[in-house]
Design a protein around this motif. Structure first.
Motif: not given
Length: 551
Positions: A200-222
């Motif tokens: 969940g994000l606190s601000r509205r964003r354009a879909p093209s600016s959202l981090p990709d799956a690799a970024a989410h996997e990095t967060v999950a590992r952290l």
């Protein structure tokens, strides 16, 4: 959560309201010697204008020192007007007078909302001490109000988090609340036991600016690394090179969180002692964020973990139930000699509860057996019972496919193995050669006979729910012409909260009568008319004879 706090500034800004220039000068000098900033006004009107300007700039004084004998209005009246303006109401007011005043006049100042009363001339130390005390009291009240406001904000966010219907809604609510508490952008991540991450994000964003799956996997590992083998709440800082960009930066926005700035992240992670859900509230590291704010974010993280755990269990249960339910509802029907049968099944939305809808179309030596029904309730148990009923129906119809016999046997099966569970069901046995059709109904919407000349009528077939052990009426009999279509539906197609079921059934009958010819066209037309954004599963089954024998 370890953060740096601001030092308390004891220097105050004092507004002196006095129509005598010499007195204004003397008071100003005394206050400046004590380290205060001084604003001057010669009348109540000037004071109100000065306060309005300061209020708009967000820089109100800390104390107002007001003469009671102003030329345009009394100092008491000025104090009352100030207390009626919400942004200024908390400003401490100290009345003073160079003339001797009776005790009653001093009481008027206190009753008007003043903090204290000075008789001047007075010793400089007394004036300074009274102003310091008033400013200190005002700061305490302001801090208390701010603390109450932040606690109310936390309580409201926790309520939003607890009201979430899914993990995605929960993450959005927690991110919005975190941003309000910290005054900056925030991202919230919920990691389930299966490794799926919800963000969940606190601000509205354009879909093209959202981090990709690799970024989410990095967060999950952290998240896993920081909380490896741990439970409770923990705060850590992730350096910029290790934190993937894009979670805190609004698209095209100016300000401290604009694109291109480094993102050193402060993470508050929470997991219950026996929980499988891991929650992370992430914000950019901010200088000057108070320890109290950090504690509030930690409380929010713990509350989010508490709310996420049952939602995760529910989603897992729902996934199991839907897999079970849909694996036993065939997408393709077996060969049914002498008939053309079409089924349509539309699952409810992902936020809806699990249903127990089912359908069946089975060849028998004496005709084609069709059935449609719904186990009462929305749970994994309802889906499990649905599967049992469907298997029992397949087994029982081998011995005797008569709908009346089957309804009775299924009713007894429910009473024996699932006391307290009820189900609705409609069964029909069609002889393709003659069109003779026997129908047994157990609390379900009766089938419709739809004719090609543009008419439709419900079959007069009724009976009590299955699972109650009540006497069952004899099956109804109709004869289907070669052009007739037999339509069976579950109530999810037409049932609408606040609308009488009889009204919805009549709407269905009229829509079926006006539908194009053909069994597939009939089902598709009704789904288009009634099947949008439904809160329950929908099943339709339509049959038409082709004229061949059962074989």
């Amino acid at each position: 959560m370890s953060v740096k706090g601001k030092a308390v500034n004891t220097v105050s800004t004092v507004l002196v309201v006095d129509d005598v220039p010499a007195s204004r000068y003397a008071l100003s000098a005394v206050l400046r010697r004590d380290g205060h900033r001084v604003l001057l006004a010669a009348s109540a009107a000037e004071a109100l204008i000065e306060l309005d300007v300061r209020m708009r700039a967000g820089d109100l004084p800390d104390v107002a020192l007001v003469d009671v004998g102003l030329p345009d209005m009394s100092g008491y009246e000025l104090c009352r007007r100030m207390k009626q303006l919400p942004p200024i109401a908390a400003l401490p007011v100290v009345h003073f007078s160079a003339a001797a005043r009776p005790p009653a006049d001093r009481c008027r100042g206190l009753d008007a909302g003043g903090e204290s009363y000075l008789t001047v001339p007075a010793e400089p130390e007394e004036i300074q001490a009274v102003v310091r005390a008033a400013a200190r009291g005002g700061r305490c009240r302001s801090d208390a109000q701010l603390r109450v406001g932040r606690l109310a904000m936390l309580a409201g966010t926790i309520l939003d988090v607890q009201s979430a219907r899914c993990l995605g809604e929960l993450a959005d609510a927690a991110a919005t609340g975190t941003a309000r508490l910290t005054g900056g952008p925030a991202a919230v991540f919920v990691l389930g036991g299966d490794g799926e991450i919800h963000r969940g994000l606190s601000r509205r964003r354009a879909p093209s600016s959202l981090p990709d799956a690799a970024a989410h996997e990095t967060v999950a590992r952290l998240m896993r690394r920081v909380m490896s083998g741990r439970s409770g709440v923990r705060y850590t800082v992730v350096p910029t090179p290790l934190w993937p960009g894009g979670f805190f930066r609004p698209v095209g926005a100016a300000g401290p969180w604009c694109d291109g700035l480094p993102e050193e992240a402060g993470l508050v992670l929470a997991r219950l002692r026996d929980g499988r859900t891991l929650v992370c509230l992430a914000t950019p590291v901010q200088e000057g964020l108070s320890d109290e704010t950090g504690h509030l974010v930690e409380r929010l993280a713990h509350a989010t973990a508490l709310a996420a755990e049952p939602l995760l269990r529910y989603e897992e249960e729902r996934h199991i139930a839907l897999t079970l339910q849909r694996s036993f509802l065939p997408a393709q029907l077996p060969e049914l000699p002498g008939t053309h049968v079409v089924v349509r099944y539309e699952p409810a939305s992902s936020q809806a509860e699990i249903g127990g809808d089912f359908y069946a179309a089975l060849p028998t030596p004496v005709g084609v057996l069709t059935g449609i029904g719904d186990v009462v309730g929305h749970s994994l148990d309802a889906a499990t019972v649905m599967v049992e009923i469907r298997h029992a129906l397949r087994a029982y119809c081998v011995e005797d496919p008569d709908p009346g016999v089957l309804a009775l046997r299924l009713d007894r099966m429910l009473q024996h193995y699932h006391p307290g569970v009820t189900a609705t069901m409609c069964l029909s046995l069609v002889d393709p050669a003659t069109g003779r059709t026997r129908i047994a109904n157990a609390g379900h919407i009766p089938p419709l006979v739809v004719r090609d000349e543009g008419t439709a009528a419900y079959v007069d077939a009724c009976g009590p729910l299955m699972g109650l052990g009540l006497d069952r009426p004899e099956p109804s009999e109709v004869v289907l012409a070669r052009t007739d279509r037999l339509l069976m539906v579950t109530d999810g197609l037409i049932e609408t909260r606040g609308t009488d079921l009889a009204v919805s059934m009549e709407q269905l009958r009229l829509a079926a009568a006006g539908a194009p010819r053909g069994v597939a066209a009939l089902c598709d037309t009704l789904l288009t008319c009634f099947g949008q954004a439904r809160e329950d599963d929908i099943a339709l089954l339509a049959l038409r004879r082709t004229g061949l024998g059962a074989g």
